[in-house]
Design a protein around this motif. Structure first.
Motif, PDB file in Angstrom:
ATOM      1  N   VAL A 102       0.855  -1.186   0.000  1.00  0.00           N
ATOM      2  CA  VAL A 102       0.000   0.000   0.000  1.00  0.00           C
ATOM      3  C   VAL A 102       0.890   1.235   0.000  1.00  0.00           C
ATOM      4  CG1 VAL A 102      -1.762   1.290   1.260  1.00  0.00           C
ATOM      5  CG2 VAL A 102      -1.829  -1.221   1.230  1.00  0.00           C
ATOM      6  N   GLY A 103       0.656   2.125  -0.927  1.00  0.00           N
ATOM      7  CA  GLY A 103       1.463   3.336  -1.011  1.00  0.00           C
ATOM      8  C   GLY A 103       0.897   4.292  -2.036  1.00  0.00           C
ATOM      9  N   SER A 104       1.540   5.433  -2.141  1.00  0.00           N
ATOM     10  CA  SER A 104       1.088   6.488  -3.043  1.00  0.00           C
ATOM     11  C   SER A 104       2.131   6.754  -4.115  1.00  0.00           C
ATOM     12  CB  SER A 104       0.825   7.768  -2.258  1.00  0.00           C
ATOM     13  OG  SER A 104       0.532   8.836  -3.129  1.00  0.00           O
ATOM     14  N   MET A 105       1.686   6.901  -5.343  1.00  0.00           N
ATOM     15  CA  MET A 105       2.623   7.154  -6.440  1.00  0.00           C
ATOM     16  C   MET A 105       3.250   8.546  -6.379  1.00  0.00           C
ATOM     17  SD  MET A 105       0.126   7.624  -9.749  1.00  0.00           S
ATOM     18  CE  MET A 105      -0.436   5.933  -9.701  1.00  0.00           C
ATOM     19  N   ASP A 106       2.737   9.410  -5.524  1.00  0.00           N
ATOM     20  CA  ASP A 106       3.381  10.718  -5.371  1.00  0.00           C
ATOM     21  C   ASP A 106       4.233  10.794  -4.107  1.00  0.00           C
ATOM     22  OD1 ASP A 106       1.463  10.871  -3.414  1.00  0.00           O
ATOM     23  OD2 ASP A 106       0.482  12.658  -4.203  1.00  0.00           O
ATOM     24  N   ASN A 107       4.469   9.624  -3.479  1.00  0.00           N
ATOM     25  CA  ASN A 107       5.347   9.574  -2.304  1.00  0.00           C
ATOM     26  C   ASN A 107       6.029   8.208  -2.266  1.00  0.00           C
ATOM     27  OD1 ASN A 107       6.608  10.279   0.127  1.00  0.00           O
ATOM     28  ND2 ASN A 107       4.864   9.581   1.350  1.00  0.00           N
ATOM     29  N   LEU A 108       6.852   7.949  -3.268  1.00  0.00           N
ATOM     30  CA  LEU A 108       7.491   6.645  -3.404  1.00  0.00           C
ATOM     31  C   LEU A 108       8.695   6.529  -2.469  1.00  0.00           C
ATOM     32  CD1 LEU A 108       7.376   6.380  -7.308  1.00  0.00           C
ATOM     33  CD2 LEU A 108       5.825   5.298  -5.652  1.00  0.00           C
ATOM     34  N   HIS A 109       8.980   5.311  -2.054  1.00  0.00           N
ATOM     35  CA  HIS A 109      10.067   5.090  -1.099  1.00  0.00           C
ATOM     36  C   HIS A 109      11.229   4.301  -1.709  1.00  0.00           C
ATOM     37  CE1 HIS A 109       7.779   6.827   2.176  1.00  0.00           C
ATOM     38  NE2 HIS A 109       6.728   6.110   1.794  1.00  0.00           N
ATOM     39  N   PHE A 110      11.325   4.335  -3.027  1.00  0.00           N
ATOM     40  CA  PHE A 110      12.484   3.719  -3.662  1.00  0.00           C
ATOM     41  C   PHE A 110      13.701   4.629  -3.535  1.00  0.00           C
ATOM     42  CE2 PHE A 110       8.765   2.180  -6.128  1.00  0.00           C
ATOM     43  CZ  PHE A 110       8.895   0.828  -5.842  1.00  0.00           C
ATOM     44  N   ARG A 111      14.870   4.038  -3.615  1.00  0.00           N
ATOM     45  CA  ARG A 111      16.092   4.833  -3.639  1.00  0.00           C
ATOM     46  C   ARG A 111      16.283   5.425  -5.041  1.00  0.00           C
ATOM     47  NH1 ARG A 111      17.661   0.026  -1.625  1.00  0.00           N
ATOM     48  NH2 ARG A 111      18.943  -0.392  -3.474  1.00  0.00           N
ATOM     49  N   GLU A 112      17.040   6.500  -5.108  1.00  0.00           N
ATOM     50  CA  GLU A 112      17.341   7.069  -6.422  1.00  0.00           C
ATOM     51  C   GLU A 112      18.121   6.064  -7.262  1.00  0.00           C
ATOM     52  OE1 GLU A 112      18.932  10.982  -6.568  1.00  0.00           O
ATOM     53  OE2 GLU A 112      17.436  11.815  -5.190  1.00  0.00           O
ATOM     54  N   GLU A 113      17.726   5.964  -8.508  1.00  0.00           N
ATOM     55  CA  GLU A 113      18.343   5.060  -9.490  1.00  0.00           C
ATOM     56  C   GLU A 113      18.312   3.596  -9.031  1.00  0.00           C
ATOM     57  OE1 GLU A 113      22.073   6.383 -11.004  1.00  0.00           O
ATOM     58  OE2 GLU A 113      21.291   8.344 -11.591  1.00  0.00           O
ATOM     59  N   GLU A 114      17.261   3.217  -8.341  1.00  0.00           N
ATOM     60  CA  GLU A 114      17.106   1.835  -7.884  1.00  0.00           C
ATOM     61  C   GLU A 114      16.413   0.961  -8.926  1.00  0.00           C
ATOM     62  OE1 GLU A 114      15.040  -0.717  -4.195  1.00  0.00           O
ATOM     63  OE2 GLU A 114      14.893   1.478  -4.240  1.00  0.00           O
ATOM     64  N   LEU A 115      15.566   1.558  -9.758  1.00  0.00           N
ATOM     65  CA  LEU A 115      14.676   0.787 -10.617  1.00  0.00           C
ATOM     66  C   LEU A 115      15.202   0.656 -12.044  1.00  0.00           C
ATOM     67  CD1 LEU A 115      11.275   2.333  -9.477  1.00  0.00           C
ATOM     68  CD2 LEU A 115      12.303   0.177  -8.711  1.00  0.00           C
ATOM     69  N   ASP A 116      14.972  -0.508 -12.620  1.00  0.00           N
ATOM     70  CA  ASP A 116      15.291  -0.749 -14.027  1.00  0.00           C
ATOM     71  C   ASP A 116      14.091  -0.471 -14.927  1.00  0.00           C
ATOM     72  OD1 ASP A 116      18.086  -2.295 -13.984  1.00  0.00           O
ATOM     73  OD2 ASP A 116      16.874  -3.025 -12.306  1.00  0.00           O
TER      74      ASP A 116
END
Length: 259
Positions: A102-116
């Motif tokens: 559960v989360g919001s797309m305008d408050n993501l908790h990924f690290r910078e440059e974490e996603l491919d």
């Protein structure tokens, strides 16, 4: 139909979300369209990190997971969607690498440059196309991909009825060339763009809605708000049938570049 406001067209969003629990997809799309978009994305490995934003119950997410390696995090604000998402992942034995939170797309908790790869089918409108492109970019590795489906005009001019409907529903709707220009301005290379075929609306969205309505009417007999929701859905279908040559959903696939 993933919206983070309290109402959609004046109807309580929780009620709408509960309705869409009875559907595999919460917007126009299809397994074929998902896999076509995926075909333009390369370099994914078992170590790749993928986010599906506004994932809903995860219909498209499970398609992704069955055809690509890596770990997928689905994010949606509605807990009911995430419960169903994780149940679906378990049924397909994907729970080791597919997880909904559960989360919001305008408050993501990924690290910078974490996603491919960032995936978002029919949900970026919740925060706006340009805002999503710009805010989500920092979470992508350079060379990482973003794939979103978004409503767009097919023509420069259109009848007043459908124009006014979309201006009220989502004023950021624009022509495909203008959307591509926004992608470039946000720091991506456009990789592919294609219009979702009519069956993504008729067979994979409207037809399942009709079955879901039967369930919901039975559960909420006499509920005026439910009647308003169903009335709106019928109007939406009528508009599409009448004006489908002027608008639809478009998949945009792009790659992050250095700026």
């Amino acid at each position: 139909m993933n919206n983070e406001n309290n109402t959609i067209h004046g109807i309580d969003v929780d009620l709408i979300c509960n309705f869409f629990l009875n559907t595999e997809r919460q917007g126009p799309g299809s397994p074929e369209a998902t896999l076509k978009a995926l075909s333009f994305i390369d370099n994914l490995t078992d170590q790749s990190m993928i986010a599906d934003l506004g994932c809903g119950t995860g219909g498209q997410t499970m398609n992704l997971a069955q055809h690509t390696p890596g770990h997928i995090t689905g994010i949606d604000f509605f807990p009911g969607f995430i419960d169903r998402f994780n149940t679906n992942a378990g049924k397909l034995n994907l729970q080791d690498r597919v997880k909904g939170i559960v989360g919001s797309m305008d408050n993501l908790h990924f690290r910078e440059e974490e996603l491919d790869l960032i995936w978002c089918e029919g949900a970026i409108y919740n925060i706006g196309f340009e805002r999503g492109l710009n805010e989500w970019r920092k979470y992508l590795k350079t060379g990482g991909y973003i794939a979103v489906s978004e409503s767009a005009w097919f023509t420069a001019e259109r009848p007043a009825e459908i124009h006014n409907f979309w201006m009220e529903a989502y004023s950021e709707i624009d022509t495909i060339p203008n959307k591509v220009a926004q992608i470039q301005k946000a720091g991506y290379i456009p990789v592919a763009t294609f219009i979702l075929p009519e069956t993504c609306w008729t067979e994979h969205y409207f037809a399942p809605l009709a079955k879901a309505r039967e369930i919901f009417i039975h559960q909420h007999a006499g509920n005026k708000t439910v009647e308003e929701l169903i009335k709106f859905q019928h109007y939406e279908e009528e508009l599409y049938s009448k004006y489908k040559e002027f608008y639809g959903y478009v998949f945009f696939i792009a790659k992050k570049i250095e700026q």
